[in-house]
Motif scaffolding. Structure first.
Motif, PDB file in Angstrom:
ATOM      1  N   VAL A   1      36.599   7.942  31.248  1.00  0.00           N
ATOM      2  CA  VAL A   1      36.089   7.973  32.624  1.00  0.00           C
ATOM      3  C   VAL A   1      37.099   8.657  33.538  1.00  0.00           C
ATOM      4  N   GLY A   2      36.632   9.621  34.307  1.00  0.00           N
ATOM      5  CA  GLY A   2      37.475  10.282  35.281  1.00  0.00           C
ATOM      6  C   GLY A   2      38.058  11.603  34.844  1.00  0.00           C
ATOM      7  N   GLU A   3      37.626  12.123  33.703  1.00  0.00           N
ATOM      8  CA  GLU A   3      38.152  13.403  33.239  1.00  0.00           C
ATOM      9  C   GLU A   3      37.822  14.536  34.219  1.00  0.00           C
ATOM     10  N   THR A   4      38.786  15.419  34.428  1.00  0.00           N
ATOM     11  CA  THR A   4      38.500  16.637  35.176  1.00  0.00           C
ATOM     12  C   THR A   4      37.827  17.637  34.237  1.00  0.00           C
ATOM     13  N   GLY A   5      37.587  18.833  34.766  1.00  0.00           N
ATOM     14  CA  GLY A   5      36.937  19.858  33.961  1.00  0.00           C
ATOM     15  C   GLY A   5      37.726  20.304  32.744  1.00  0.00           C
ATOM     16  N   LEU A   6      39.018  20.002  32.678  1.00  0.00           N
ATOM     17  CA  LEU A   6      39.821  20.423  31.527  1.00  0.00           C
ATOM     18  C   LEU A   6      39.458  19.615  30.281  1.00  0.00           C
ATOM     19  N   LEU A   7      39.524  18.283  30.367  1.00  0.00           N
ATOM     20  CA  LEU A   7      39.125  17.465  29.227  1.00  0.00           C
ATOM     21  C   LEU A   7      37.616  17.520  29.001  1.00  0.00           C
ATOM     22  N   THR A   8      36.847  17.632  30.087  1.00  0.00           N
ATOM     23  CA  THR A   8      35.404  17.772  29.932  1.00  0.00           C
ATOM     24  C   THR A   8      35.073  19.021  29.124  1.00  0.00           C
ATOM     25  N   ARG A   9      35.767  20.100  29.405  1.00  0.00           N
ATOM     26  CA  ARG A   9      35.560  21.352  28.674  1.00  0.00           C
ATOM     27  C   ARG A   9      35.939  21.188  27.201  1.00  0.00           C
ATOM     28  N   ALA A  10      37.068  20.541  26.943  1.00  0.00           N
ATOM     29  CA  ALA A  10      37.510  20.366  25.564  1.00  0.00           C
ATOM     30  C   ALA A  10      36.499  19.567  24.758  1.00  0.00           C
ATOM     31  N   ALA A  11      35.947  18.500  25.338  1.00  0.00           N
ATOM     32  CA  ALA A  11      34.948  17.697  24.639  1.00  0.00           C
ATOM     33  C   ALA A  11      33.672  18.495  24.398  1.00  0.00           C
ATOM     34  N   GLU A  12      33.287  19.293  25.375  1.00  0.00           N
ATOM     35  CA  GLU A  12      32.082  20.116  25.214  1.00  0.00           C
ATOM     36  C   GLU A  12      32.244  21.097  24.057  1.00  0.00           C
ATOM     37  N   VAL A  13      33.371  21.773  23.994  1.00  0.00           N
ATOM     38  CA  VAL A  13      33.610  22.732  22.913  1.00  0.00           C
ATOM     39  C   VAL A  13      33.706  22.007  21.572  1.00  0.00           C
ATOM     40  N   PHE A  14      34.373  20.868  21.557  1.00  0.00           N
ATOM     41  CA  PHE A  14      34.496  20.087  20.320  1.00  0.00           C
ATOM     42  C   PHE A  14      33.110  19.732  19.779  1.00  0.00           C
ATOM     43  N   GLY A  15      32.241  19.276  20.656  1.00  0.00           N
ATOM     44  CA  GLY A  15      30.895  18.906  20.234  1.00  0.00           C
ATOM     45  C   GLY A  15      30.044  20.080  19.796  1.00  0.00           C
ATOM     46  N   ARG A  16      30.350  21.263  20.301  1.00  0.00           N
ATOM     47  CA  ARG A  16      29.604  22.466  19.911  1.00  0.00           C
ATOM     48  C   ARG A  16      30.105  23.049  18.593  1.00  0.00           C
ATOM     49  N   CYS A  17      31.349  22.743  18.222  1.00  0.00           N
ATOM     50  CA  CYS A  17      31.958  23.358  17.042  1.00  0.00           C
ATOM     51  C   CYS A  17      32.153  22.403  15.864  1.00  0.00           C
ATOM     52  N   VAL A  18      32.145  21.112  16.113  1.00  0.00           N
ATOM     53  CA  VAL A  18      32.296  20.117  15.048  1.00  0.00           C
ATOM     54  C   VAL A  18      30.949  19.441  14.854  1.00  0.00           C
ATOM     55  N   PRO A  19      30.335  19.547  13.693  1.00  0.00           N
ATOM     56  CA  PRO A  19      28.968  19.042  13.502  1.00  0.00           C
ATOM     57  C   PRO A  19      28.928  17.527  13.332  1.00  0.00           C
ATOM     58  N   GLY A  20      27.706  16.971  13.508  1.00  0.00           N
ATOM     59  CA  GLY A  20      27.459  15.590  13.130  1.00  0.00           C
ATOM     60  C   GLY A  20      27.346  14.590  14.249  1.00  0.00           C
ATOM     61  N   PHE A  21      27.475  15.001  15.502  1.00  0.00           N
ATOM     62  CA  PHE A  21      27.357  14.070  16.624  1.00  0.00           C
ATOM     63  C   PHE A  21      25.931  14.088  17.175  1.00  0.00           C
ATOM     64  N   ASP A  22      25.464  12.920  17.639  1.00  0.00           N
ATOM     65  CA  ASP A  22      24.120  12.829  18.218  1.00  0.00           C
ATOM     66  C   ASP A  22      24.100  13.207  19.690  1.00  0.00           C
ATOM     67  N   CYS A  23      25.177  12.890  20.393  1.00  0.00           N
ATOM     68  CA  CYS A  23      25.212  13.141  21.835  1.00  0.00           C
ATOM     69  C   CYS A  23      26.665  13.159  22.282  1.00  0.00           C
ATOM     70  N   LEU A  24      26.859  13.410  23.557  1.00  0.00           N
ATOM     71  CA  LEU A  24      28.192  13.405  24.160  1.00  0.00           C
ATOM     72  C   LEU A  24      28.153  12.517  25.389  1.00  0.00           C
ATOM     73  N   ASP A  25      28.725  11.317  25.281  1.00  0.00           N
ATOM     74  CA  ASP A  25      28.833  10.441  26.446  1.00  0.00           C
ATOM     75  C   ASP A  25      29.791  11.065  27.459  1.00  0.00           C
ATOM     76  N   GLY A  26      29.397  11.055  28.724  1.00  0.00           N
ATOM     77  CA  GLY A  26      30.251  11.613  29.761  1.00  0.00           C
ATOM     78  C   GLY A  26      30.144  13.110  29.911  1.00  0.00           C
ATOM     79  N   LYS A  27      29.154  13.713  29.308  1.00  0.00           N
ATOM     80  CA  LYS A  27      28.964  15.164  29.410  1.00  0.00           C
ATOM     81  C   LYS A  27      28.878  15.561  30.887  1.00  0.00           C
ATOM     82  N   ALA A  28      29.643  16.580  31.266  1.00  0.00           N
ATOM     83  CA  ALA A  28      29.634  17.140  32.628  1.00  0.00           C
ATOM     84  C   ALA A  28      30.034  16.122  33.694  1.00  0.00           C
ATOM     85  N   GLN A  29      30.819  15.107  33.310  1.00  0.00           N
ATOM     86  CA  GLN A  29      31.188  14.112  34.316  1.00  0.00           C
ATOM     87  C   GLN A  29      32.092  14.693  35.387  1.00  0.00           C
TER      88      GLN A  29
END
Length: 367
Positions: A297-325
């Motif tokens: 909770v409270g991530e700026t766009g830096l960690l938000t960006r890292a999680a977004e890329v991680f989810g796009r490049c590492v398979p097997g996740f259903d969703c991303l909690d906190g997307k675009a927070q």
């Protein structure tokens, strides 16, 4: 590319709305922004978002001890290709211990800096195969009062959101879950944040919720109670998701050995960035466990960006909690364009986002 210097900037940004779970209530984010500068004047940025109840790190400790010590090991390093950067980061991860939030900030800053200087993307470090965006998961915390839940859930139903997590740990848990379940008619992930003091208490509480369709129960007990987590799995039949309990590979191995988890909650800011998180994913899947992707909770766009890329490049996740927070929860982001954290091309150089120096300075607080 030569890393010439580093800077640590403490920032505080108010949240648009408070966020509350069984252990904490947050009205603002309190983070440390890492800036690494190369000899040719390029700058790379990363974010440290410490949680003392997860990894033991604090803002004060990062600024006073952990950050300066880690920064000293990055300054003076020279890199000519991506493989050298990744090798250095893996070596640093191996000695980071539980200073994983601090390492994550320096890792992202170096990948941003070197990516822009040497011409590679964060996504390249994760294999370079880009998948469709993950849907965003919704987290319902205690800031949504019980009486407000029907209206809140009606809005969610209209939006078509399918991936839901509900915080638990209050006396009216059963009432709250019944409201959410009856209106949204989807299995619910519930998250206790270690609120139940014993396996017996957790099992009683979970059995009282038996009319609700529960997909998993996240961190029902304090992180070190592995035997209790195993009992919950076996006596309720519910999948247990480890969150605060899994940060390092050692944590993962202990959970696997104790049969104390079915799912690991991967959050880059507490798992050692992209490389540390990737290690955990690989260990989990080799042992037959599933993984969930979340954010702090409270991530700026830096960690938000890292999680977004991680989810796009590492398979097997259903969703991303906190997307675009960074756009939806913060009163203002530090990026030039908050939407770039999700929308910028995945294989753009570095992290693919730009920090606004004016916004960064505006939110810096004295230490």
């Amino acid at each position: 590319m030569l890393v010439e210097s580093f800077e640590l900037h403490r920032i505080q940004i108010p949240l648009k709305t408070a966020f509350k779970h069984a252990r904490h209530e947050r009205t603002a984010t309190d983070a440390v922004i890492v800036a690494l500068r190369s000899s040719d004047g390029e700058v790379g940025f990363g974010e440290v978002l410490p949680r003392d109840y997860v990894t033991g790190e604090t803002i004060e400790g990062v600024l006073r001890d952990l950050g300066p010590a880690m920064g000293a090991r990055f300054v003076g390093q020279r890199f000519t290709q991506r493989e050298e950067v990744v090798h250095h980061l893996r070596r640093e991860l191996d000695v980071a211990g539980r200073s994983l939030a601090t390492f994550s900030g320096f890792e992202l800053a170096l990948l941003d800096l070197a990516g822009k200087s040497l011409g590679f993307a964060l996504g390249d470090v994760l294999g370079g195969t880009v998948r469709p965006p993950l849907p965003g998961g919704v987290v319902i915390g205690f800031e949504v009062g019980t009486t407000a839940l029907p209206r809140y859930c009606a809005v969610l139903r209209l939006s078509g959101r399918r991936h839901l997590k509900v915080k638990v740990g209050l006396p009216d848990d059963r009432e709250r879950l019944t409201i959410v379940s009856s209106l949204l008619k989807t299995p619910l992930r519930i998250d206790a944040n270690g609120a139940w003091a014993s396996a017996e208490e957790a099992i009683r509480s979970l059995r009282a919720m038996r009319e609700v369709q529960i997909a998993s129960v996240e961190q029902p007990l304090p992180p070190r109670d592995l035997e209790g987590a195993r009992r919950i799995r076996e006596e309720t039949g519910l999948p247990v998701m480890a969150d605060e309990a899994v940060c390092t590979l050692e944590d993962a191995d202990q959970l696997i050995s104790a049969r104390a988890a079915d799912i690991f909650n991967i959050r880059l800011g507490k798992c050692g960035g992209v490389l540390g998180s990737l290690r955990l994913v690989e260990r989990a899947r080799a042992s037959g466990l599933r993984c969930h992707l979340g954010t702090l909770v409270g991530e700026t766009g830096l960690l938000t960006r890292a999680a977004e890329v991680f989810g796009r490049c590492v398979p097997g996740f259903d969703c991303l909690d906190g997307k675009a927070q960074n756009e939806h929860l913060l009163s203002e982001d530090i990026l030039d364009n908050a939407r770039d954290a999700v929308d910028a091309p995945v294989l753009a150089a570095g992290l693919g986002v730009r920090v606004s120096n004016d916004r960064l300075r505006h939110h810096v607080v004295s230490t």
